[in-house]
Design a protein around this motif. Structure first.
Motif, PDB file in Angstrom:
ATOM      1  N   PHE A   1      14.711  31.788 -25.058  1.00  0.00           N
ATOM      2  CA  PHE A   1      15.402  32.648 -24.096  1.00  0.00           C
ATOM      3  C   PHE A   1      16.613  33.292 -24.756  1.00  0.00           C
ATOM      4  O   PHE A   1      17.465  32.594 -25.306  1.00  0.00           O
ATOM      5  N   ALA A   2      16.713  34.601 -24.662  1.00  0.00           N
ATOM      6  CA  ALA A   2      17.869  35.302 -25.221  1.00  0.00           C
ATOM      7  C   ALA A   2      19.155  34.861 -24.541  1.00  0.00           C
ATOM      8  O   ALA A   2      20.233  34.975 -25.104  1.00  0.00           O
ATOM      9  N   GLU A   3      19.056  34.345 -23.312  1.00  0.00           N
ATOM     10  CA  GLU A   3      20.242  33.909 -22.564  1.00  0.00           C
ATOM     11  C   GLU A   3      20.801  32.580 -23.079  1.00  0.00           C
ATOM     12  O   GLU A   3      21.878  32.167 -22.674  1.00  0.00           O
ATOM     13  N   VAL A   4      20.046  31.898 -23.937  1.00  0.00           N
ATOM     14  CA  VAL A   4      20.513  30.607 -24.470  1.00  0.00           C
ATOM     15  C   VAL A   4      21.265  30.864 -25.769  1.00  0.00           C
ATOM     16  O   VAL A   4      20.693  31.366 -26.733  1.00  0.00           O
ATOM     17  N   ASN A   5      22.577  30.578 -25.767  1.00  0.00           N
ATOM     18  CA  ASN A   5      23.333  30.874 -26.987  1.00  0.00           C
ATOM     19  C   ASN A   5      23.786  29.645 -27.767  1.00  0.00           C
ATOM     20  O   ASN A   5      24.230  29.770 -28.886  1.00  0.00           O
ATOM     21  N   HIS A   6      23.666  28.460 -27.188  1.00  0.00           N
ATOM     22  CA  HIS A   6      23.866  27.233 -27.956  1.00  0.00           C
ATOM     23  C   HIS A   6      22.786  26.271 -27.514  1.00  0.00           C
ATOM     24  O   HIS A   6      22.488  26.188 -26.320  1.00  0.00           O
TER      25      HIS A   6
ATOM     26  N   HIS B   1      21.685  10.698 -26.785  1.00  0.00           N
ATOM     27  CA  HIS B   1      21.869  10.190 -25.431  1.00  0.00           C
ATOM     28  C   HIS B   1      20.506  10.297 -24.758  1.00  0.00           C
ATOM     29  O   HIS B   1      19.626  10.978 -25.265  1.00  0.00           O
ATOM     30  N   ARG B   2      20.353   9.633 -23.601  1.00  0.00           N
ATOM     31  CA  ARG B   2      19.131   9.851 -22.831  1.00  0.00           C
ATOM     32  C   ARG B   2      19.004  11.347 -22.511  1.00  0.00           C
ATOM     33  O   ARG B   2      17.921  11.918 -22.609  1.00  0.00           O
ATOM     34  N   PHE B   3      20.124  11.972 -22.131  1.00  0.00           N
ATOM     35  CA  PHE B   3      20.120  13.441 -22.038  1.00  0.00           C
ATOM     36  C   PHE B   3      20.305  13.963 -23.454  1.00  0.00           C
ATOM     37  O   PHE B   3      21.414  14.002 -23.977  1.00  0.00           O
ATOM     38  N   ASN B   4      19.196  14.331 -24.079  1.00  0.00           N
ATOM     39  CA  ASN B   4      19.220  14.582 -25.529  1.00  0.00           C
ATOM     40  C   ASN B   4      19.144  16.060 -25.898  1.00  0.00           C
ATOM     41  O   ASN B   4      19.236  16.407 -27.068  1.00  0.00           O
ATOM     42  N   LEU B   5      18.997  16.940 -24.925  1.00  0.00           N
ATOM     43  CA  LEU B   5      18.981  18.375 -25.239  1.00  0.00           C
ATOM     44  C   LEU B   5      20.050  19.068 -24.392  1.00  0.00           C
ATOM     45  O   LEU B   5      20.035  18.963 -23.156  1.00  0.00           O
ATOM     46  N   TRP B   6      20.978  19.737 -25.075  1.00  0.00           N
ATOM     47  CA  TRP B   6      22.132  20.368 -24.409  1.00  0.00           C
ATOM     48  C   TRP B   6      22.189  21.828 -24.804  1.00  0.00           C
ATOM     49  O   TRP B   6      22.192  22.149 -25.996  1.00  0.00           O
ATOM     50  N   PHE B   7      22.252  22.694 -23.813  1.00  0.00           N
ATOM     51  CA  PHE B   7      22.280  24.119 -24.140  1.00  0.00           C
ATOM     52  C   PHE B   7      23.142  24.892 -23.145  1.00  0.00           C
ATOM     53  O   PHE B   7      23.407  24.447 -22.037  1.00  0.00           O
ATOM     54  N   VAL B   8      23.607  26.050 -23.609  1.00  0.00           N
ATOM     55  CA  VAL B   8      24.446  26.927 -22.787  1.00  0.00           C
ATOM     56  C   VAL B   8      23.622  28.151 -22.426  1.00  0.00           C
ATOM     57  O   VAL B   8      22.986  28.754 -23.281  1.00  0.00           O
ATOM     58  N   VAL B   9      23.605  28.486 -21.157  1.00  0.00           N
ATOM     59  CA  VAL B   9      22.912  29.689 -20.681  1.00  0.00           C
ATOM     60  C   VAL B   9      23.971  30.684 -20.208  1.00  0.00           C
ATOM     61  O   VAL B   9      24.820  30.332 -19.388  1.00  0.00           O
ATOM     62  N   THR B  10      23.935  31.883 -20.731  1.00  0.00           N
ATOM     63  CA  THR B  10      24.900  32.920 -20.368  1.00  0.00           C
ATOM     64  C   THR B  10      24.142  34.182 -19.974  1.00  0.00           C
ATOM     65  O   THR B  10      23.212  34.584 -20.673  1.00  0.00           O
ATOM     66  N   ALA B  11      24.530  34.781 -18.866  1.00  0.00           N
ATOM     67  CA  ALA B  11      23.837  35.980 -18.376  1.00  0.00           C
ATOM     68  C   ALA B  11      24.834  36.816 -17.591  1.00  0.00           C
ATOM     69  O   ALA B  11      25.912  36.344 -17.253  1.00  0.00           O
ATOM     70  N   PRO B  12      24.467  38.061 -17.298  1.00  0.00           N
ATOM     71  CA  PRO B  12      25.399  38.906 -16.542  1.00  0.00           C
ATOM     72  C   PRO B  12      25.733  38.367 -15.151  1.00  0.00           C
ATOM     73  O   PRO B  12      26.766  38.696 -14.597  1.00  0.00           O
ATOM     74  N   ASN B  13      24.857  37.550 -14.567  1.00  0.00           N
ATOM     75  CA  ASN B  13      25.176  37.009 -13.242  1.00  0.00           C
ATOM     76  C   ASN B  13      24.534  35.643 -13.045  1.00  0.00           C
ATOM     77  O   ASN B  13      23.655  35.232 -13.802  1.00  0.00           O
ATOM     78  N   ARG B  14      25.000  34.957 -12.017  1.00  0.00           N
ATOM     79  CA  ARG B  14      24.570  33.585 -11.735  1.00  0.00           C
ATOM     80  C   ARG B  14      23.077  33.517 -11.384  1.00  0.00           C
ATOM     81  O   ARG B  14      22.378  32.578 -11.750  1.00  0.00           O
ATOM     82  N   ALA B  15      22.580  34.541 -10.687  1.00  0.00           N
ATOM     83  CA  ALA B  15      21.170  34.520 -10.284  1.00  0.00           C
ATOM     84  C   ALA B  15      20.266  34.445 -11.518  1.00  0.00           C
ATOM     85  O   ALA B  15      19.261  33.738 -11.528  1.00  0.00           O
TER      86      ALA B  15
END
Lengths: 169, 163
Positions: free
Chosen positions: B101-106, B112-126
């Motif tokens: 996804f182009a919206e994923v920048n990290h 941890h049990r939660f082993n995948l962490w990513f940041v989603v950035t887009a022009p709006n919350r929707a």
């Protein structure tokens, strides 16, 4: 501050970085149909308004040997969140600190901070020293070291495409 | 520390004195002037051409992601930090899908049990929510959505310790 379409286009054009040429803002302006001085004044305004919170060299820490990146998460009583966040923010080794929502029962933590170090043990020592200094050593916590980096790139704000873009869908 | 196993990552990049000076001084203070590299050069006692060359070398080495700006969260759009608990055997597949996804920048694996962490950035919350929903639908795994509530300190670069 409301962003204009021109501001969004400018931020989008900057996603790839400033070109390494003697007059990079003029080059950027050429792409956007703006004069060099307009690019500079828009950027200065975005910076002054706090929309742009940093302008400069964006460094990849792993390549410089900072391989141990610890994300520390704490489960703090809501009433103590603000004061703890402020104390952590004053620690020079803390690069990021913010409050995020809990998602019980899976995720009880509401305060995050980040410490980068050359290796794991030294980084853990720094984390412990910070927790002692800030009086947070007894707060329930987890330390999540990063293992592999799959993606690190500039955030995209300006792209107007209405549909999700997926390179590999 | 010298006898560590050869499977470790290669030795870190060794910057030249000029490269160090640039990394030390200009993580936060990009001169907003018509010739920023000339202004940097003046501050560190080099020529404009030397600064441009040094930055190009840092970029080629992967140390410098870019000369650019970072935007404060939720000021120019919407973003969230997301986490997933991915079964070990599926981590590569799920990470690759998330990264597509182009919206994923990290996007990082963490211990941890939660082993995948990513940041989603887009022009709006929707649109952020649509990305998270697509990931849940395609992977069959739950995504923790942890949007920023209150920043206490944002990434403003940090002092590098040179050995």
């Amino acid at each position: 501050m409301e962003l204009t379409p021109a501001d969004r286009a400018l931020l989008a054009a900057l996603e790839a970085g400033l070109p390494l040429v003697p007059r990079p803002f003029a080059a950027l302006g050429e792409q956007l149909g703006l004069a060099e001085h307009e690019v500079l004044s828009r950027l200065a305004a975005l910076r002054a308004a706090g929309v742009v919170n940093r302008a400069g060299l964006v460094v990849r820490h792993r390549e410089l040997g900072y391989r141990a990146n610890a994300m520390v998460v704490l489960d703090l009583p809501d009433a103590e969140l603000e004061a703890a966040g402020r104390r952590l923010a004053r620690e020079p080794a803390v690069s990021l600190c913010y409050a995020r929502p809990r998602r019980p029962p899976l995720w009880p933590y509401n305060l995050f901070f980040m410490v980068h170090g050359p290796e794991r043990l030294a980084t853990l020592r720094v984390v412990h020293a910070i927790l002692m200094r800030t009086g947070l050593e007894t707060v329930p916590r987890a330390v999540l070291f990063s293992r592999r980096r799959f993606v690190q790139r500039a955030a995209r704000y300006g792209t107007p495409a209405p549909e999700l873009r997926q390179a590999a869908a | 520390m010298q006898e560590t196993a050869p499977t470790l990552a290669p030795a870190p990049f060794e910057p030249t004195p000029l490269e160090r000076a640039l990394l030390d001084r200009f993580q936060r203070e990009l001169p907003l002037v018509p010739r920023p590299y000339a202004a940097m050069a003046e501050a560190v006692g080099a020529s404009e051409a030397e600064v441009i060359e040094a930055l190009a070398r840092l970029q080629a080495a992967g140390v410098l992601a870019r000369v650019g700006v970072t935007v404060a969260p939720n000021r120019a759009g919407a973003s969230t930090l997301a986490a997933m608990a991915v079964p070990k055997g599926r981590l590569d597949e799920v990470a690759a899908f998330v990264s597509s996804f182009a919206e994923v920048n990290h996007n990082y694996e963490r211990e941890h049990r939660f082993n995948l962490w990513f940041v989603v950035t887009a022009p709006n919350r929707a649109r952020v929510e649509r990305v998270l929903a697509s990931i849940e639908a395609r992977t069959g795994l739950a995504v923790l959505d942890l949007p920023l509530e209150r920043p206490f300190k944002l990434d403003l670069g940090f002092p590098l310790r040179w050995s």
